[in-house]
Design an enzyme around this catalytic site. Sequence first.
Site, mmCIF file in Angstrom:
data_model
loop_
_atom_site.group_PDB
_atom_site.id
_atom_site.type_symbol
_atom_site.label_atom_id
_atom_site.label_comp_id
_atom_site.label_asym_id
_atom_site.label_seq_id
_atom_site.Cartn_x
_atom_site.Cartn_y
_atom_site.Cartn_z
ATOM 1 N N LYS A 47 3.068 -13.139 20.029
ATOM 2 C CA LYS A 47 3.246 -13.879 21.096
ATOM 3 C C LYS A 47 4.154 -15.028 21.057
ATOM 4 O O LYS A 47 5.021 -15.181 21.720
ATOM 5 C CB LYS A 47 1.688 -14.332 21.547
ATOM 6 N N TYR A 105 -3.516 -8.223 24.829
ATOM 7 C CA TYR A 105 -2.441 -9.096 24.823
ATOM 8 C C TYR A 105 -1.047 -8.655 25.326
ATOM 9 O O TYR A 105 -0.377 -9.260 25.969
ATOM 10 C CB TYR A 105 -2.186 -9.229 23.102
ATOM 11 N N ASP A 162 -4.358 -13.013 2.591
ATOM 12 C CA ASP A 162 -5.490 -12.156 3.385
ATOM 13 C C ASP A 162 -4.982 -12.222 4.785
ATOM 14 O O ASP A 162 -5.073 -13.244 5.432
ATOM 15 C CB ASP A 162 -6.780 -12.477 3.126
ATOM 16 N N TYR A 221 -14.680 1.363 10.254
ATOM 17 C CA TYR A 221 -13.332 1.740 10.253
ATOM 18 C C TYR A 221 -12.901 2.220 11.790
ATOM 19 O O TYR A 221 -11.845 1.439 12.288
ATOM 20 C CB TYR A 221 -12.860 2.811 9.278
ATOM 21 N N ASP A 226 0.471 -8.784 1.745
ATOM 22 C CA ASP A 226 -0.583 -8.017 1.112
ATOM 23 C C ASP A 226 -1.564 -8.876 0.168
ATOM 24 O O ASP A 226 -1.272 -9.589 -0.305
ATOM 25 C CB ASP A 226 -0.123 -6.880 0.142
ATOM 26 N N ASN A 227 -2.960 -8.229 0.435
ATOM 27 C CA ASN A 227 -3.844 -9.101 -0.402
ATOM 28 C C ASN A 227 -4.351 -8.245 -1.812
ATOM 29 O O ASN A 227 -5.349 -8.433 -2.578
ATOM 30 C CB ASN A 227 -5.119 -9.407 -0.015
ATOM 31 N N PHE A 282 -5.788 -5.520 -1.996
ATOM 32 C CA PHE A 282 -7.070 -4.860 -1.927
ATOM 33 C C PHE A 282 -7.317 -3.372 -2.393
ATOM 34 O O PHE A 282 -7.638 -3.008 -3.440
ATOM 35 C CB PHE A 282 -7.961 -4.927 -0.727
ATOM 36 N N GLY A 297 0.825 -1.074 0.036
ATOM 37 C CA GLY A 297 0.058 -0.049 -0.049
ATOM 38 C C GLY A 297 0.925 1.312 0.145
ATOM 39 O O GLY A 297 2.101 1.150 -0.053
ATOM 40 N N GLY A 356 -1.152 -13.196 17.893
ATOM 41 C CA GLY A 356 -0.841 -14.485 18.124
ATOM 42 C C GLY A 356 0.573 -14.971 17.634
ATOM 43 O O GLY A 356 1.302 -15.326 18.314
HETATM 44 P P1 NAD Z 1 -3.488 1.761 1.687
HETATM 45 O O1 NAD Z 1 -4.986 1.443 1.292
HETATM 46 O O2 NAD Z 1 -2.532 2.380 0.555
HETATM 47 O O3 NAD Z 1 -2.819 0.520 2.288
HETATM 48 C C1 NAD Z 1 -3.448 -0.667 2.966
HETATM 49 C C2 NAD Z 1 -2.782 -1.870 2.431
HETATM 50 O O4 NAD Z 1 -3.383 -3.012 3.061
HETATM 51 C C3 NAD Z 1 -2.990 -2.032 1.071
HETATM 52 O O5 NAD Z 1 -1.962 -2.523 0.208
HETATM 53 C C4 NAD Z 1 -4.063 -3.092 0.895
HETATM 54 O O6 NAD Z 1 -3.955 -3.911 -0.259
HETATM 55 C C5 NAD Z 1 -3.603 -3.985 2.045
HETATM 56 N N1 NAD Z 1 -4.796 -4.704 2.563
HETATM 57 C C6 NAD Z 1 -5.984 -4.285 3.114
HETATM 58 N N2 NAD Z 1 -6.997 -5.267 3.204
HETATM 59 C C7 NAD Z 1 -5.914 -6.339 3.558
HETATM 60 C C8 NAD Z 1 -6.279 -7.675 4.127
HETATM 61 N N3 NAD Z 1 -7.468 -8.201 4.551
HETATM 62 N N4 NAD Z 1 -5.215 -8.547 3.993
HETATM 63 C C9 NAD Z 1 -4.081 -8.141 3.450
HETATM 64 N N5 NAD Z 1 -3.737 -6.969 3.093
HETATM 65 C C10 NAD Z 1 -4.740 -5.935 3.021
HETATM 66 O O7 NAD Z 1 -3.683 2.913 2.869
HETATM 67 P P2 NAD Z 1 -2.276 3.474 3.724
HETATM 68 O O8 NAD Z 1 -2.718 5.009 3.781
HETATM 69 O O9 NAD Z 1 -1.046 2.956 3.152
HETATM 70 O O10 NAD Z 1 -2.742 3.042 5.270
HETATM 71 C C11 NAD Z 1 -1.868 1.976 5.605
HETATM 72 C C12 NAD Z 1 -2.198 1.834 7.348
HETATM 73 O O11 NAD Z 1 -2.109 2.926 7.882
HETATM 74 C C13 NAD Z 1 -3.741 1.352 7.420
HETATM 75 O O12 NAD Z 1 -3.884 0.493 8.370
HETATM 76 C C14 NAD Z 1 -4.390 2.672 7.731
HETATM 77 O O13 NAD Z 1 -5.697 2.417 8.465
HETATM 78 C C15 NAD Z 1 -3.366 3.485 8.484
HETATM 79 N N6 NAD Z 1 -3.807 4.825 8.572
HETATM 80 C C16 NAD Z 1 -3.264 5.518 7.360
HETATM 81 C C17 NAD Z 1 -3.293 7.071 7.435
HETATM 82 C C18 NAD Z 1 -3.131 7.755 6.217
HETATM 83 O O14 NAD Z 1 -3.309 9.077 6.385
HETATM 84 N N7 NAD Z 1 -2.535 7.303 5.221
HETATM 85 C C19 NAD Z 1 -3.912 7.391 8.448
HETATM 86 C C20 NAD Z 1 -4.414 6.796 9.448
HETATM 87 C C21 NAD Z 1 -4.330 5.456 9.572
#
Ligand code: NAD
Length: 308
Positions: free
Chosen positions: A103, A157, A56, A143, A31-32, A34, A10, A100
């Site tokens: 841990k 945990y 996933d 979310y 990564d999946n 998505f 991501g 998990g």
């Molecule tokens: P993004 O959508 O670009 O990245 C998320 C990644 O997680 C993607 O590559 C997606 O394919 C992967 N993913 C989603 N569901 C999945 C699953 N079930 N299994 C495996 N992979 C999965 O978003 P980002 O901005 O890079 O955010 C990354 C993290 O940071 C997230 O957890 C998000 O909640 C958190 N976050 C980001 C921001 C921001 O401003 N960018 C702010 C607060 C929190």
Amino acid sequence: MRVLVTGGAGFLGSHLCDRLLKDGHEVVCLDNFFTGRRLNIAHLAGNPNFEFVRHDIIDPFKFEVDQIYNLACPASPPHYQYNPIKTIKTSVLGSINCLGLAKRLKARVFQASTSEVYGDPQVHPQPESYWGNVNPIGKRSCYDEGKRCAETLFFDYHRENKVDIRVVRIFNTYGPRMHEADGRVVSNFIVQALRGDDITIYGDGMQTRSFCYVDDLIEGFVRFMAQDKTVGPMNLGNPAEFTMLELAELTLKLVGGKSKIVHKPLPSDDPKQRRPDISLAKKVLKWEPTVPLKDGLKRTIAYFKTRV
Ligand code: NAD
Ligand code: UDP
């Protein structure tokens, strides 16, 4: 060290993979796809210290690693609302799977939490001690509540099983490798301005956000994981606060072009204001953002010029 990064393809995850490799670690990126994509990690394909696993996070997994960063979760409102139940599973079951594993391995585990745990905040700016103002049944709840439950799991945990956790609350972060169709405000405005389309402000544009450039955030992640003084939660973000109207005007000025600003309906439960109190990060990590919005936007615009 060998480090697992979930959500590593991501926006934030791919920058984190780059940084960890640069620091001399081995990286397993899970990564999946998505919301992430191959393009974000394509440059790492031949690196012998980098390994990609398509998986996933809601399904259990096993790796031998020293540290885990859990970033897997869609972050943009249209994407996390696309399949809200899946979003909750990703935060909750994904966290249980990471915890998990941590841990069993006695590995330090990091959770990418969010300023959304503060909801539509009634305390401004938001310190970590604020419990938030979150609607449990609205469109953003999958979310917000998923991430809140993930924080609860991390701390349970930690208390019950002595898992070595680090929980960061990330405030709006932007930069290269955001998806053109991500739907978040910075990428939307830049892409719209570059294409000459209307700039879509939701509501009157007087709601505020505080935007952090990705490099600053990743520096904060790494410093937080490297210290032993606190497990968090810790806010990381840029305290410089802007209205969406100011952001639209600045983006238009930097991109140029003929786009017009138009107003669209405000989505439900859209927070009116958001700004991090980063006193804790300043004190413990000696960290604060260094990239002003204008400079970060210029770098992000240069990236999107190669994409649209
Ligand atoms: P993004 O959508 O670009 O990245 C998320 C990644 O997680 C993607 O590559 C997606 O394919 C992967 N993913 C989603 N569901 C999945 C699953 N079930 N299994 C495996 N992979 C999965 O978003 P980002 O901005 O890079 O955010 C990354 C993290 O940071 C997230 O957890 C998000 O909640 C958190 N976050 C980001 C921001 C921001 O401003 N960018 C702010 C607060 C929190
Ligand atoms: N927003 C907007 N136009 C857009 C996309 C978003 O005015 O094209 C607004 C949105 O309503 C919110 C702010 O910009 O008030 C930040 O939205 P984003 O989805 O980037 O992040 P979040 O609301 O999760 O902080």
